[in-house]
Design a protein around this motif. Structure first.
Motif, PDB file in Angstrom:
ATOM      1  N   ALA A 114       0.861  -1.185   0.000  1.00 25.79           N
ATOM      2  CA  ALA A 114       0.000   0.000   0.000  1.00 25.79           C
ATOM      3  C   ALA A 114       0.894   1.231   0.000  1.00 25.79           C
ATOM      4  O   ALA A 114       2.035   1.190   0.464  1.00 25.79           O
ATOM      5  N   VAL A 115       0.366   2.325  -0.531  1.00 24.02           N
ATOM      6  CA  VAL A 115       1.097   3.589  -0.567  1.00 24.02           C
ATOM      7  C   VAL A 115       0.464   4.552   0.432  1.00 24.02           C
ATOM      8  O   VAL A 115      -0.762   4.642   0.535  1.00 24.02           O
ATOM      9  N   GLY A 116       1.304   5.262   1.162  1.00 21.08           N
ATOM     10  CA  GLY A 116       0.848   6.325   2.040  1.00 21.08           C
ATOM     11  C   GLY A 116       1.449   7.650   1.616  1.00 21.08           C
ATOM     12  O   GLY A 116       2.646   7.727   1.329  1.00 21.08           O
ATOM     13  N   LEU A 117       0.620   8.684   1.533  1.00 18.08           N
ATOM     14  CA  LEU A 117       1.067  10.027   1.173  1.00 18.08           C
ATOM     15  C   LEU A 117       0.774  10.986   2.315  1.00 18.08           C
ATOM     16  O   LEU A 117      -0.328  11.007   2.851  1.00 18.08           O
ATOM     17  N   HIS A 118       1.769  11.787   2.662  1.00 23.64           N
ATOM     18  CA  HIS A 118       1.573  12.875   3.615  1.00 23.64           C
ATOM     19  C   HIS A 118       1.726  14.181   2.861  1.00 23.64           C
ATOM     20  O   HIS A 118       2.832  14.546   2.450  1.00 23.64           O
ATOM     21  N   LEU A 124       6.135  16.932   0.849  1.00 25.32           N
ATOM     22  CA  LEU A 124       5.350  15.745   0.495  1.00 25.32           C
ATOM     23  C   LEU A 124       6.182  14.512   0.790  1.00 25.32           C
ATOM     24  O   LEU A 124       7.341  14.416   0.372  1.00 25.32           O
ATOM     25  N   THR A 125       5.605  13.570   1.519  1.00 23.29           N
ATOM     26  CA  THR A 125       6.270  12.304   1.806  1.00 23.29           C
ATOM     27  C   THR A 125       5.419  11.171   1.256  1.00 23.29           C
ATOM     28  O   THR A 125       4.216  11.110   1.498  1.00 23.29           O
ATOM     29  N   ALA A 126       6.057  10.286   0.491  1.00 18.46           N
ATOM     30  CA  ALA A 126       5.395   9.090  -0.028  1.00 18.46           C
ATOM     31  C   ALA A 126       6.124   7.875   0.501  1.00 18.46           C
ATOM     32  O   ALA A 126       7.362   7.835   0.519  1.00 18.46           O
ATOM     33  N   VAL A 127       5.383   6.874   0.939  1.00 21.19           N
ATOM     34  CA  VAL A 127       5.989   5.663   1.459  1.00 21.19           C
ATOM     35  C   VAL A 127       5.230   4.461   0.922  1.00 21.19           C
ATOM     36  O   VAL A 127       3.999   4.479   0.835  1.00 21.19           O
ATOM     37  N   LEU A 128       5.956   3.451   0.512  1.00 25.28           N
ATOM     38  CA  LEU A 128       5.383   2.171   0.107  1.00 25.28           C
ATOM     39  C   LEU A 128       5.626   1.186   1.234  1.00 25.28           C
ATOM     40  O   LEU A 128       6.768   1.004   1.665  1.00 25.28           O
ATOM     41  N   VAL A 129       4.574   0.563   1.743  1.00 21.90           N
ATOM     42  CA  VAL A 129       4.714  -0.395   2.842  1.00 21.90           C
ATOM     43  C   VAL A 129       4.192  -1.752   2.404  1.00 21.90           C
ATOM     44  O   VAL A 129       3.336  -1.853   1.516  1.00 21.90           O
ATOM     45  N   ASP A 130       4.704  -2.804   3.021  1.00 21.19           N
ATOM     46  CA  ASP A 130       4.212  -4.147   2.736  1.00 21.19           C
ATOM     47  C   ASP A 130       3.044  -4.470   3.664  1.00 21.19           C
ATOM     48  O   ASP A 130       2.581  -3.616   4.419  1.00 21.19           O
ATOM     49  N   LEU A 131       2.571  -5.704   3.611  1.00 19.63           N
ATOM     50  CA  LEU A 131       1.395  -6.079   4.399  1.00 19.63           C
ATOM     51  C   LEU A 131       1.630  -5.975   5.897  1.00 19.63           C
ATOM     52  O   LEU A 131       0.685  -5.800   6.666  1.00 19.63           O
ATOM     53  N   ALA A 156       1.729  14.685  -6.367  1.00 20.30           N
ATOM     54  CA  ALA A 156       1.433  13.447  -5.647  1.00 20.30           C
ATOM     55  C   ALA A 156       1.586  12.244  -6.561  1.00 20.30           C
ATOM     56  O   ALA A 156       2.151  11.212  -6.170  1.00 20.30           O
ATOM     57  N   ALA A 157       1.103  12.364  -7.807  1.00 17.61           N
ATOM     58  CA  ALA A 157       1.177  11.251  -8.750  1.00 17.61           C
ATOM     59  C   ALA A 157       2.624  10.882  -9.063  1.00 17.61           C
ATOM     60  O   ALA A 157       2.968   9.697  -9.166  1.00 17.61           O
ATOM     61  N   VAL A 158       3.478  11.872  -9.202  1.00 11.83           N
ATOM     62  CA  VAL A 158       4.894  11.613  -9.490  1.00 11.83           C
ATOM     63  C   VAL A 158       5.516  10.786  -8.366  1.00 11.83           C
ATOM     64  O   VAL A 158       6.257   9.827  -8.608  1.00 11.83           O
ATOM     65  N   GLN A 159       5.223  11.129  -7.126  1.00 13.62           N
ATOM     66  CA  GLN A 159       5.836  10.414  -6.006  1.00 13.62           C
ATOM     67  C   GLN A 159       5.238   9.026  -5.818  1.00 13.62           C
ATOM     68  O   GLN A 159       5.943   8.087  -5.411  1.00 13.62           O
ATOM     69  N   VAL A 160       3.946   8.864  -6.097  1.00 12.64           N
ATOM     70  CA  VAL A 160       3.356   7.528  -6.051  1.00 12.64           C
ATOM     71  C   VAL A 160       4.016   6.640  -7.101  1.00 12.64           C
ATOM     72  O   VAL A 160       4.367   5.485  -6.838  1.00 12.64           O
ATOM     73  N   ARG A 164       6.166   3.158  -6.486  1.00  7.92           N
ATOM     74  CA  ARG A 164       5.718   1.967  -7.219  1.00  7.92           C
ATOM     75  C   ARG A 164       6.860   1.410  -8.070  1.00  7.92           C
ATOM     76  O   ARG A 164       7.021   0.192  -8.194  1.00  7.92           O
ATOM     77  N   ALA A 165       7.640   2.293  -8.667  1.00  8.92           N
ATOM     78  CA  ALA A 165       8.781   1.847  -9.462  1.00  8.92           C
ATOM     79  C   ALA A 165       9.763   1.066  -8.598  1.00  8.92           C
ATOM     80  O   ALA A 165      10.386   0.101  -9.058  1.00  8.92           O
ATOM     81  N   ALA A 166       9.898   1.459  -7.327  1.00  9.27           N
ATOM     82  CA  ALA A 166      10.781   0.731  -6.419  1.00  9.27           C
ATOM     83  C   ALA A 166      10.282  -0.695  -6.218  1.00  9.27           C
ATOM     84  O   ALA A 166      11.078  -1.633  -6.113  1.00  9.27           O
ATOM     85  N   ALA A 167       8.967  -0.881  -6.165  1.00 11.14           N
ATOM     86  CA  ALA A 167       8.422  -2.225  -6.002  1.00 11.14           C
ATOM     87  C   ALA A 167       8.737  -3.093  -7.210  1.00 11.14           C
ATOM     88  O   ALA A 167       9.047  -4.276  -7.086  1.00 11.14           O
ATOM     89  N   VAL A 168       8.679  -2.497  -8.396  1.00 14.35           N
ATOM     90  CA  VAL A 168       9.000  -3.246  -9.610  1.00 14.35           C
ATOM     91  C   VAL A 168      10.472  -3.647  -9.599  1.00 14.35           C
ATOM     92  O   VAL A 168      10.834  -4.794  -9.850  1.00 14.35           O
ATOM     93  N   ARG A 169      11.349  -2.698  -9.304  1.00 12.23           N
ATOM     94  CA  ARG A 169      12.782  -2.991  -9.298  1.00 12.23           C
ATOM     95  C   ARG A 169      13.148  -3.990  -8.214  1.00 12.23           C
ATOM     96  O   ARG A 169      14.002  -4.837  -8.395  1.00 12.23           O
TER      97      ARG A 169
END
Length: 423
Positions: A114-118, A124-131, A156-160, A164-169
């Motif tokens: 899931a992605v969290g945006l502050h 602006l802070t974007a974080v990708l977290v696992d389950l 916001a879209a750029v940071q999301v 997400r790109a990090a998850a792919v890599r």
């Protein structure tokens, strides 16, 4: 944790654009299981939650049955499906106590994200977290909340896309297995409709995006109100606009509510207040084990309680607000006074709500943690009349609001009791 340095601007796949509800997911989120076919998703969520809280050590099927109230046969069917879908795995065996050794199971955190945006006033802070809620990738960039809706949404879209790109890599969710996992979490756990079940999902597709920003706002409709200092946001359908741009489900809430939701599973008490001091001042309230928003979603506007009649003008239009007094003290370098003012407000909450503890967070607190904890704690102790209410810095990650925003998406997946408050 990986820092993302490049941006993948292409959004792969689609999701339901009409995300018109603040609720991600189902109905009854009670603590006990039910052996009815119609509640299969609910029961699976209960099992998932126990797998998550068990951690790497895992939990046996017998323990799952005892704690959920489900039959052993029902637990076996659920865990077999979770294993087939890659969301659960064996974690070893426990020594026999008379019968054969028990196999223990654990959650596979990388099964979905899931992605969290502050969206703070200037950052602006974007974080990708696992389950499991563990950050996988983080982005933090300068930001202007007053730049206008179009620019804010694009930023916001750029940071999301970046996280997400990090998850792919990092190969967090790969190919067909990722598709099956996301389908199961979105559809099998009762979150199908708002997540666009049946539409193609790309590699690394998150379950959704949780967005946290200053209030006031209406989390049910996903619409900001007259955000302090940024009245131009009043009435703008931010959640719907972000969902359309991101092609992902979006949940919107206040920054302090998101942080409180993220902190709720960490501490021992069922009632606490989280005070966030950064570019503004607000509170997140957890009362009786649930996140408290109030009947009109306006609870937690802590910074705008008036504690000095005819005091300095606040951006909200009132005079003598605790936010105006506290931020002014910080600006002139008088941290002792800022802590004293914040302590007075915290003591008011302790006396009014009879809470168990006070947690402090935000950029200003983090920069001067010991001084604020000591100063606020002294005022609370003086005015709490011997009840001994602890004051401490909020534990958890380095980005509590963004990580809490991701929990806005994850909490209903696990039917966490605080997830029931999302609607």
């Amino acid at each position: 944790m990986a820092d993302v340095t490049d941006v993948n601007r292409g959004v792969s796949g689609g999701a339901n654009r009409g995300v018109n509800s603040g609720v991600i997911g189902g109905v009854n989120r009670g603590s006990a299981g039910a052996n009815l076919p119609v509640l299969r998703g609910h029961n699976a969520a209960l099992v998932l939650d126990l797998l998550r809280t068990a951690g790497e050590g895992g939990i046996s099927r017998l323990e799952l049955a005892e704690r959920t109230g489900l039959t052993p046969q029902a637990v076996s069917k659920i865990t077999a499906r979770l294993r087939a879908e890659g969301m659960a795995a064996e974690a070893g065996r426990r020594a026999s106590t008379g019968g054969k050794p028990r196999t223990v199971l654990r959650l596979v955190p990388s099964a979905a994200h899931a992605v969290g945006l502050h969206l703070d006033r200037d950052e602006l802070t974007a974080v990708l977290v696992d389950l499991a809620g563990t950050p996988v990738a983080v982005r933090r960039v300068p930001f202007d909340l007053g730049a206008g809706a179009e620019r804010v949404i694009e930023a916001a879209a750029v940071q999301v896309d970046a996280v997400r790109a990090a998850a792919v890599r990092g190969d967090a969710v790969r190919g067909g297995a990722g598709r099956t996992r996301v389908d199961s979490l979105q559809a099998g756990l009762g979150v199908g409709a708002p997540f666009g079940v049946g539409e193609p999902l790309g590699v690394g597709e998150p379950l959704g995006v949780g967005v946290a920003m200053p209030g006031p706002l209406d989390h049910v409709t996903g619409v900001p109100r007259r955000v302090t200092g940024f009245p131009q946001w009043d009435g703008f359908p931010l959640r719907e606009a972000l969902a359309a741009r991101l092609q992902l489900p979006v949940v919107l809430d206040k920054d302090t509510n998101a942080a409180a939701l993220g902190l709720a599973p960490r501490g021992p008490g069922d009632s606490f207040v989280y005070l966030h001091l950064g570019t503004g001042l607000g509170a997140g309230l957890v009362l009786g084990g649930t996140l408290h928003r109030g009947a009109r979603t306006g609870a937690g506007e802590f910074g705008h309680q008036v504690i000095q009649l005819d005091g300095p003008l606040c951006e909200c239009g009132n005079r003598g607000c605790i936010e105006a007094l506290c931020l002014a003290a910080v600006a002139r370098g008088d941290l002792a006074e800022a802590a004293r003012v914040l302590g007075a407000g915290a003591a008011n909450l302790v006396g009014l709500l009879d809470i168990d503890r006070v947690l402090l967070g935000g950029r200003t607190i983090a920069a001067h943690e010991e001084r604020f904890v000591r100063g606020v704690g002294a005022v609370v102790a003086e005015r709490a009349r011997g009840t001994g209410i602890p004051v401490a810095a909020a534990e958890g990650g380095a980005h509590p609001v963004a990580e809490g925003a991701a929990q806005l998406v994850l909490a209903p997946v696990f039917r966490h009791r605080r997830g029931a408050e999302l609607g």
